[in-house]
Scaffold this motif. Structure first.
Motif, PDB file in Angstrom:
ATOM      1  N   UNK A  64      51.644  29.487  32.388  1.00 23.67           N
ATOM      2  CA  UNK A  64      50.735  29.436  33.535  1.00 23.67           C
ATOM      3  C   UNK A  64      49.485  30.246  33.236  1.00 23.67           C
ATOM      4  N   UNK A  65      48.330  29.655  33.559  1.00 23.23           N
ATOM      5  CA  UNK A  65      47.076  30.405  33.464  1.00 23.23           C
ATOM      6  C   UNK A  65      46.202  29.999  34.640  1.00 23.23           C
ATOM      7  N   UNK A  66      46.021  30.896  35.587  1.00 25.80           N
ATOM      8  CA  UNK A  66      45.237  30.579  36.768  1.00 25.80           C
ATOM      9  C   UNK A  66      45.951  29.565  37.633  1.00 25.80           C
ATOM     10  N   UNK A  67      45.489  28.344  37.590  1.00 26.25           N
ATOM     11  CA  UNK A  67      46.141  27.262  38.328  1.00 26.25           C
ATOM     12  C   UNK A  67      46.533  26.113  37.404  1.00 26.25           C
ATOM     13  N   UNK A  68      46.579  26.389  36.094  1.00 22.18           N
ATOM     14  CA  UNK A  68      46.875  25.344  35.124  1.00 22.18           C
ATOM     15  C   UNK A  68      48.169  25.640  34.372  1.00 22.18           C
ATOM     16  N   UNK A  69      48.834  24.555  33.973  1.00 20.32           N
ATOM     17  CA  UNK A  69      50.083  24.650  33.213  1.00 20.32           C
ATOM     18  C   UNK A  69      49.878  24.062  31.820  1.00 20.32           C
TER      19      UNK A  69
END
Length: 297
Positions: A5-10
């Motif tokens: 997960x990074x911020x709102x991205x997978x």
């Protein structure tokens, strides 16, 4: 499937190894990573906390799709808290629905019952907050307790008891300035969760609604100043704001963000900075009343 997960991205990670008898081992590619992973099993999604420890968990269809933590202090706390707060949320929803029915049947004649339900809901929320406090006190160095604390809004009542407390007319004015007090913006590991993205969105929902140029500008200034404690988080917020207002009807907000904050949020990337400046300039050049650019043939 294991996803970072990074911020709102997978981002999917190809790290699974079958070790027999229905058991799998997931190899975390970066041992320095602290944050959350998403584990997807047979259309069931689970969140895993990783903070430099080996994790063992079990799942099967007969468990009702529930992930059971066998080994991991961080995840044991995480799933315990989620389980207890889910129970509280179910009770609050039930009382809220009952309150709506009583209100529709006659608010005045059901005033006493409505007050009782309101007290139950308040006590339940306090119970959730006290649970978070006890877990944070018991596990002060855990990443998960930092997440749990950050999920709560600052308490206006507790703040007013402080000797150094400033005066605010009400909770709304207080939260406008203290909304992010429970978030450690200096910890870039929070980008390995959806927390920063979610909280920024909530702030705009609370304090830039109804929408307007000046409200947006005020909210943008506040979140970018608060998130400036860490360059990675600050850049993430900056880029998220650009993406949000790009290709929207709020072109003035895009140019405001691009022009005012590009210097501190492009990390010496001159190409990226020029691209943003070019787009901002193009938007302003095409505004009504400006001379149209020449057509090149």
């Amino acid at each position: 499937i294991l996803s970072r997960i990074y911020g709102n991205e997978l981002t999917g990670i190809d790290s699974v190894v079958y070790i027999g008898t229905g058991n799998y081992r997931y190899i975390f590619p970066d041992t320095q990573y602290i944050g959350l992973f998403r584990l997807s099993i047979n259309k069931n999604d689970f969140v895993i906390v990783f903070n430099n420890e080996n994790i063992e968990a079990t799942w099967n269809d007969s468990s009702g799709g529930k992930l059971t933590i066998l080994k991991s202090e961080e995840n044991s706390v995480f799933y315990f808290f989620n389980e207890k707060t889910a129970e509280i949320a179910d009770s609050v929803m039930s009382w809220t629905q009952a309150g709506s029915l009583l209100y529709d049947a006659g608010a005045e004649k059901n005033k006493s019952k409505l007050q009782q339900l309101a007290k139950k809901i308040y006590d339940a929320e306090r119970k959730r907050s006290k649970l978070a406090d006890s877990l944070t006190e018991a596990h002060p160095g855990f990443f998960v307790t930092k997440l749990i604390r950050a999920s709560f809004l600052p308490d206006f009542g507790s703040y007013k008891k402080l000797k150094s407390a400033a005066s605010y007319p009400d909770e709304t004015f207080f939260l406008r300035e203290h909304f992010f007090d429970n978030i450690d913006f200096a910890d870039s590991n929070l980008l390995h969760t959806t927390l920063i993205f979610d909280k920024i969105g909530q702030y705009f929902q609370y304090f830039a609604d109804p929408t307007g140029i000046e409200k947006y500008k005020t909210a943008i200034d506040f979140v970018l100043i608060r998130s400036a404690a860490n360059i990675n988080i600050n850049e993430f917020v900056y880029n998220a704001l650009l993406r949000t207002f790009d290709h929207s009807s709020w072109e003035d907000i895009y140019t405001y963000v691009a022009d005012k904050y590009a210097e501190q949020n492009t990390c010496g990337n001159e190409t990226y900075k020029k691209q943003i400046a070019l787009k901002s300039g193009t938007i302003k050049a095409l505004k009504p009343g400006n001379k149209a650019p020449g057509i090149i043939t």
